[in-house]
Design a protein around this motif. Structure first.
Motif, PDB file in Angstrom:
ATOM      1  N   UNK A   1       0.833  -1.207   0.000  1.00 37.74           N
ATOM      2  CA  UNK A   1       0.000   0.000   0.000  1.00 37.74           C
ATOM      3  C   UNK A   1       0.866   1.254   0.000  1.00 37.74           C
ATOM      4  N   UNK A   2       2.085   1.120   0.502  1.00 38.59           N
ATOM      5  CA  UNK A   2       3.012   2.247   0.540  1.00 38.59           C
ATOM      6  C   UNK A   2       3.702   2.354  -0.823  1.00 38.59           C
ATOM      7  N   UNK A   3       3.531   3.466  -1.504  1.00 41.30           N
ATOM      8  CA  UNK A   3       4.143   3.632  -2.824  1.00 41.30           C
ATOM      9  C   UNK A   3       5.166   4.754  -2.816  1.00 41.30           C
ATOM     10  N   UNK A   4       6.199   4.546  -3.603  1.00 39.38           N
ATOM     11  CA  UNK A   4       7.193   5.592  -3.793  1.00 39.38           C
ATOM     12  C   UNK A   4       6.861   6.272  -5.123  1.00 39.38           C
ATOM     13  N   UNK A   5       6.532   7.553  -5.049  1.00 37.22           N
ATOM     14  CA  UNK A   5       6.046   8.263  -6.228  1.00 37.22           C
ATOM     15  C   UNK A   5       7.008   9.376  -6.602  1.00 37.22           C
ATOM     16  N   UNK A   6       7.521   9.318  -7.828  1.00 31.47           N
ATOM     17  CA  UNK A   6       8.415  10.366  -8.324  1.00 31.47           C
ATOM     18  C   UNK A   6       7.633  11.279  -9.253  1.00 31.47           C
ATOM     19  N   UNK A   7       7.691  12.568  -8.998  1.00 32.29           N
ATOM     20  CA  UNK A   7       6.937  13.543  -9.780  1.00 32.29           C
ATOM     21  C   UNK A   7       7.901  14.438 -10.556  1.00 32.29           C
TER      22      UNK A   7
ATOM     23  N   UNK B   1       0.790  21.719  -7.102  1.00 33.74           N
ATOM     24  CA  UNK B   1      -0.494  21.242  -6.571  1.00 33.74           C
ATOM     25  C   UNK B   1      -0.344  19.823  -6.023  1.00 33.74           C
ATOM     26  N   UNK B   2       0.430  18.987  -6.707  1.00 31.07           N
ATOM     27  CA  UNK B   2       0.668  17.618  -6.230  1.00 31.07           C
ATOM     28  C   UNK B   2       1.406  17.635  -4.895  1.00 31.07           C
ATOM     29  N   UNK B   3       2.351  18.541  -4.779  1.00 29.61           N
ATOM     30  CA  UNK B   3       3.100  18.669  -3.526  1.00 29.61           C
ATOM     31  C   UNK B   3       2.139  19.029  -2.381  1.00 29.61           C
TER      32      UNK B   3
ATOM     33  N   UNK C   1       5.460   7.749  -0.257  1.00 28.74           N
ATOM     34  CA  UNK C   1       6.707   8.513  -0.157  1.00 28.74           C
ATOM     35  C   UNK C   1       6.848   9.281  -1.465  1.00 28.74           C
ATOM     36  N   UNK C   2       7.231  10.540  -1.396  1.00 24.98           N
ATOM     37  CA  UNK C   2       7.243  11.383  -2.594  1.00 24.98           C
ATOM     38  C   UNK C   2       8.629  11.920  -2.904  1.00 24.98           C
ATOM     39  N   UNK C   3       8.963  11.919  -4.189  1.00 24.70           N
ATOM     40  CA  UNK C   3      10.189  12.571  -4.647  1.00 24.70           C
ATOM     41  C   UNK C   3       9.763  13.615  -5.666  1.00 24.70           C
ATOM     42  N   UNK C   4       9.972  14.880  -5.341  1.00 28.45           N
ATOM     43  CA  UNK C   4       9.596  15.959  -6.253  1.00 28.45           C
ATOM     44  C   UNK C   4      10.831  16.387  -7.032  1.00 28.45           C
TER      45      UNK C   4
ATOM     46  N   UNK D   1      14.460   4.627  -6.844  1.00 30.31           N
ATOM     47  CA  UNK D   1      13.684   3.371  -6.919  1.00 30.31           C
ATOM     48  C   UNK D   1      12.161   3.588  -6.795  1.00 30.31           C
ATOM     49  N   UNK D   2      11.578   4.450  -7.640  1.00 32.08           N
ATOM     50  CA  UNK D   2      10.141   4.703  -7.500  1.00 32.08           C
ATOM     51  C   UNK D   2       9.279   3.540  -8.016  1.00 32.08           C
ATOM     52  N   UNK D   3       8.058   3.441  -7.479  1.00 26.51           N
ATOM     53  CA  UNK D   3       7.074   2.493  -8.004  1.00 26.51           C
ATOM     54  C   UNK D   3       6.282   3.137  -9.138  1.00 26.51           C
ATOM     55  N   UNK D   4       6.149   4.458  -9.029  1.00 24.37           N
ATOM     56  CA  UNK D   4       5.294   5.212  -9.959  1.00 24.37           C
ATOM     57  C   UNK D   4       5.999   6.505 -10.339  1.00 24.37           C
ATOM     58  N   UNK D   5       5.874   6.873 -11.606  1.00 21.88           N
ATOM     59  CA  UNK D   5       6.320   8.201 -12.032  1.00 21.88           C
ATOM     60  C   UNK D   5       5.109   8.964 -12.541  1.00 21.88           C
ATOM     61  N   UNK D   6       4.920  10.178 -12.015  1.00 20.38           N
ATOM     62  CA  UNK D   6       3.875  11.064 -12.527  1.00 20.38           C
ATOM     63  C   UNK D   6       4.590  12.143 -13.337  1.00 20.38           C
ATOM     64  N   UNK D   7       4.351  12.152 -14.643  1.00 20.28           N
ATOM     65  CA  UNK D   7       5.046  13.112 -15.503  1.00 20.28           C
ATOM     66  C   UNK D   7       4.189  14.337 -15.776  1.00 20.28           C
ATOM     67  N   UNK D   8       4.553  15.448 -15.133  1.00 16.41           N
ATOM     68  CA  UNK D   8       3.835  16.699 -15.384  1.00 16.41           C
ATOM     69  C   UNK D   8       4.678  17.649 -16.242  1.00 16.41           C
TER      70      UNK D   8
END
Length: 288
Positions: free
Chosen positions: A6-12, A22-24, A34-37, A59-66
């Motif tokens: 359930x804990x995800x590492x998300x790189x934005x 806004x995501x921050x 856990x977030x990496x901006x 080592x992110x699980x997800x990348x959000x590309x803005x």
């Protein structure tokens, strides 16, 4: 990587842009992750080594590309720069995500459509971009879709505004303090979308995004408006007395053609992920 936790590492990416900010802000409501901006200086998405390095380090699980080239008029002349960021970089990002089993969430735009429809655009409608910006963004979507084993969501949105960066809302507030009368176009229809509501929706879809739900989605606030109606509402909620005149698009010629209809049908994202699409006027009230 283990996506079931359930804990995800998300790189934005593009962390200092309007949606990145806004995501921050909204990430505080989703403290499990856990977030990496990553700002442009920290991660250059046009460079595969830079992307690979960021992934090795974080080592992110997800990348959000803005990150995107969003200067719609400048793109008409600056074609190479628009494609470098909106297609080539997105292809690199998707490739690295596929190789490392990372989920990719990518933000796209209503400009992939021609804007001539009488009804809101659903995901079923065939794109038909009329501008360099729209064409480069569609090319980015296609690049992501070319990786069959990649888990992704492409989220098209429209008329995004916020307290950050450059946008219509901020421009109106600035002009409202300088002038008594403003002319605003009244023949382009869309739905103003608060970046914070879009950010919240992105965090809400993350736990449910997998190979079964991957695909293209539309997200905007609900209701409908023109730029004129949006401007009037901004001044009304801000208690600024400005005389707003409704004019046609012809009064403001631009290098890139603006879509007459930017309204997106958000039924699919609501039904699939249960996200909320508050009325645009509620978003405006909240930000003011």
């Amino acid at each position: 990587m283990n996506h079931t936790k359930s804990h995800k590492k998300i790189l934005i990416t593009g962390a200092n842009g309007q949606l990145g900010c806004a995501l921050r802000e909204e990430s505080k409501g989703f403290p499990k992750n856990e977030y990496i901006f990553a700002s442009k200086s920290m991660l250059d998405i046009t460079s595969k080594p830079s992307i690979q390095n960021a992934i090795d380090v974080h080592q992110p699980d997800i990348i959000v590309n803005t990150a995107a080239y969003t200067a719609v008029d400048a793109a008409e002349k600056d074609v190479d720069a628009a494609y470098a960021l909106n297609e080539t970089a997105v292809h690199l990002l998707a490739e690295v995500c596929k190789e490392s089993s990372i989920v990719l969430i990518h933000i796209s735009t209503d400009y992939v459509f021609d804007g001539t429809s009488d009804i809101p655009y659903s995901e079923e409608v065939e794109p038909n971009p009329q501008t360099v910006y729209g064409k480069s963004k569609l090319a980015g979507e296609r690049a992501i879709q070319s990786f069959k084993t990649l888990t992704y969501a492409i989220i098209r949105t429209s008329w995004v505004y916020s307290a950050y960066g450059h946008n219509f809302y901020k421009s109106m507030l600035r002009l409202g303090k300088e002038r008594d009368t403003l002319s605003v176009v009244n023949d382009q229809h869309g739905i103003p979308t608060l970046a914070n509501d879009l950010a919240k929706a992105i965090f809400q879809i993350i736990p449910k995004l997998d190979m079964a739900t991957k695909g293209v989605y539309h997200y905007s606030n609900s209701g409908k408006a023109t730029w004129y109606a949006f401007a009037k509402a901004i001044f009304e909620y801000s208690n600024l007395t400005i005389n707003v005149l409704a004019v046609s698009s012809e009064a403001f010629p631009t290098a890139a053609m603006r879509p007459k209809n930017s309204m997106l049908d958000c039924t699919k994202i609501v039904n699939t992920f249960g996200v909320e699409t508050p009325l645009w006027t509620e978003g405006l009230e909240r930000i003011i």
